[in-house]
Design a protein around this motif. Sequence first.
Motif, PDB file in Angstrom:
ATOM      1  N   GLN A 327      -4.077  -7.568  -0.292  1.00 25.50           N
ATOM      2  CA  GLN A 327      -2.981  -8.109  -0.460  1.00 25.50           C
ATOM      3  C   GLN A 327      -1.908  -7.734   0.652  1.00 25.50           C
ATOM      4  O   GLN A 327      -0.790  -8.232   0.531  1.00 25.50           O
ATOM      5  CB  GLN A 327      -2.353  -7.943  -2.018  1.00 25.50           C
ATOM      6  N   ASP A 328      -2.049  -6.323   1.129  1.00 26.60           N
ATOM      7  CA  ASP A 328      -1.096  -5.796   2.113  1.00 26.60           C
ATOM      8  C   ASP A 328      -1.842  -5.532   3.191  1.00 26.60           C
ATOM      9  O   ASP A 328      -3.224  -5.360   3.300  1.00 26.60           O
ATOM     10  CB  ASP A 328      -0.571  -4.577   1.534  1.00 26.60           C
ATOM     11  N   ARG A 353      -7.554  -5.719  -5.557  1.00 21.31           N
ATOM     12  CA  ARG A 353      -7.030  -4.889  -6.535  1.00 21.31           C
ATOM     13  C   ARG A 353      -6.116  -3.585  -5.834  1.00 21.31           C
ATOM     14  O   ARG A 353      -5.669  -2.762  -6.446  1.00 21.31           O
ATOM     15  CB  ARG A 353      -7.955  -4.360  -7.419  1.00 21.31           C
ATOM     16  N   ARG A 355      -3.223  -1.819  -3.453  1.00 19.83           N
ATOM     17  CA  ARG A 355      -1.771  -2.300  -3.190  1.00 19.83           C
ATOM     18  C   ARG A 355      -1.394  -0.968  -2.224  1.00 19.83           C
ATOM     19  O   ARG A 355      -1.803   0.028  -2.477  1.00 19.83           O
ATOM     20  CB  ARG A 355      -1.035  -2.283  -4.479  1.00 19.83           C
ATOM     21  N   TRP A 377       2.379   6.011  -9.443  1.00 17.75           N
ATOM     22  CA  TRP A 377       1.309   5.070  -9.678  1.00 17.75           C
ATOM     23  C   TRP A 377       0.285   5.811 -10.761  1.00 17.75           C
ATOM     24  O   TRP A 377      -0.003   7.088 -10.373  1.00 17.75           O
ATOM     25  CB  TRP A 377       0.567   5.063  -8.508  1.00 17.75           C
ATOM     26  N   TRP A 550      -3.329   4.001  -0.854  1.00 17.75           N
ATOM     27  CA  TRP A 550      -3.538   2.380  -1.515  1.00 17.75           C
ATOM     28  C   TRP A 550      -3.890   2.866  -3.365  1.00 17.75           C
ATOM     29  O   TRP A 550      -4.606   3.702  -3.501  1.00 17.75           O
ATOM     30  CB  TRP A 550      -4.587   1.673  -1.010  1.00 17.75           C
ATOM     31  N   ASP A 555      -2.211  -5.890 -12.190  1.00 15.07           N
ATOM     32  CA  ASP A 555      -0.617  -6.172 -12.323  1.00 15.07           C
ATOM     33  C   ASP A 555       0.059  -5.048 -13.230  1.00 15.07           C
ATOM     34  O   ASP A 555       1.310  -4.947 -13.107  1.00 15.07           O
ATOM     35  CB  ASP A 555      -0.673  -7.503 -12.863  1.00 15.07           C
ATOM     36  N   ALA A 558       1.145  -2.217 -11.231  1.00 17.75           N
ATOM     37  CA  ALA A 558       2.120  -2.360 -10.374  1.00 17.75           C
ATOM     38  C   ALA A 558       3.342  -2.671 -11.040  1.00 17.75           C
ATOM     39  O   ALA A 558       4.706  -2.239 -10.820  1.00 17.75           O
ATOM     40  CB  ALA A 558       1.887  -3.736  -9.656  1.00 17.75           C
TER      41      ALA A 558
END
Length: 608
Positions: A327-328, A353, A355, A377, A550, A555, A558
């Motif tokens: 995703q990044d 999965r 981020r 996190w 990472w 979700d 996050a």
Amino acid sequence: MGQSLSDVARPPSKEEITAELAEKFARKCFEPLELYSFKDNFKSLADHQQNVRYLKEDTIARFLELPDILAVSPIIYHMLTYIGAFPFLQDAPVILGFEQMIMVVAIMTERYTKILTRGASNRRKLLFKSLAVYDRKLSEIEKQQHDVSTSVSNSNTHAPGFAIDEAGDDLDDEAIDDDELVLAALDSLDVNDAFKTGDSHAATTHGAMIPADNFRKLIMLLLLVSPLDSQESLSTYVNRVAGTELEELRTTAENILSAFINVEKSPGITYAQFSHAIPTNFPFLFNGFNPLFEHFLFSKNLDFSKHKDGSISKSVAPAVVLPPLLQDNGQIMNLNVLSQLSFFIDGNELFRRLRLLYSGSEAGFSMGSFETKVFNWRAPTILLVSGTRLPDIPNNSGSEGYFNDSLPPKRFPNGSAPDRDRLVFGALVRQPWRHTHRDCFGGEDMVLFQLAPHHDVFPASSLNREYVAFAKPPIAHPGINIGCPHPKATQSSRHESLRHLGPVSLVIDSSFEYGVFTHDYSSSGGAFSTSASRKYNFQERFQVDEIEVWGCGGDEEARMQREHWEWEAREAEARRRVNLGTGDIAADRALLEMAGLVGANRSGGSMA
């Protein structure tokens, strides 16, 4: 009494056994709809000659959408014609008819474990044999080396085209045992013991070697298919085999190949090298075959939108659009690195999965920025650090000199060739990051690893728990220490003024400018295990180019991190807006206590 002996106990033929096993695989390993789809696919793909239906190499390559540029189609076809002979592997290669393809799909997708539980762990040997080239002269040399247990340094005594890295290491008990997978298959059919032994050629791995070039091509394919979904087209990733993406794919495959052999000394991989490297470094290496060959179990001719009267339903569910694999964007992490990680970390934790929590080049190379971005996190994280190897002659001035002075004298050589000086290390940390004032954090499920220029994995030990220390001043040696004793708060001697490096450890200094990785193979008792492929000492000192962290999670993780960031922002804003300066210290303090900013464990700053 009129029966003859030949009518009493006629053993089944190989063809009858193969047909019965294929029928059992089809019935027990596939769902009815999957079996229907398999039959439909085989019927539409098969060529027909002399009442025999079979699949050709180019047909399989087109159906699986194998990229031509990888030149991997002949390697895959060679594998399948060997596996299709199961359980009579001495008859390989075989024509890939219906029953043979049942064997292939059941084994390549690991569906066979529903029946052959006793031989489930033996797929690795079967895959090795399906990839290997057999040479009888090499087999004789191996036996001689095993008998005398001496190293042969002159490669000219070997069969043409082959070389052995470590003599006397290629014969082990597992290599000369009968195939458990074959025996389990025959046992499942209650077949007479006479069929349990075959040609010694097929029953051993002596003289067998996977050509390095073939394995490199296969690794490139495995990197490509590792994130594949069972109904996802491989052509979706066509951009990964073009231009610079293809070069990066090839470089990653080269790094992985180095975990098996030194290609400059040996052009092929023996079974001993293969079986030693796979369990630790690549437990999930062949997982990508599962969804790839499950394509045979989904027929494109099935249309569930049609009714029996031929009309088409108007309420067809839209196709599911999958989120991107990554995703990044990162400077270290890319799709090839992601696939490489999936060879030893379950892909369900990685694909779609991850981020990007912290990037040194974006947030700043400091422990404070790292703390702000990572500490909130609440799920596993992957730390990646890339760097350039420092020269053998150290620079004794500036920050590099200060860093070198903090380390013990370098006793070990570099871990790879001088021309391969870009280094990538990392760690999977499953516990939340925190300050370590006195002790380390982490657990036995941690993994320390190297990705470039050599692939290596160092699992955590259960005895030494000095896993991770995140130490800030006034600790003697602040920074990130993985696999090292926790730094002490004071320095009372020259010895204590040096960093204590663990036997297998990664250290990043507090400025995030330099790092050192140590592998002391001769030592024991470290927090991480030594290498399974590099059985020697080495140390890499490097200048940090980039650091990334990472987050593994979905979700919910996050959302929790975002809420914590928002709470911290509100707290900072509340501090900024409090109107002090009345001259009444007691009143100002009461106001701060009412706002929850001081009192208990909050200082709120000086009131003087």
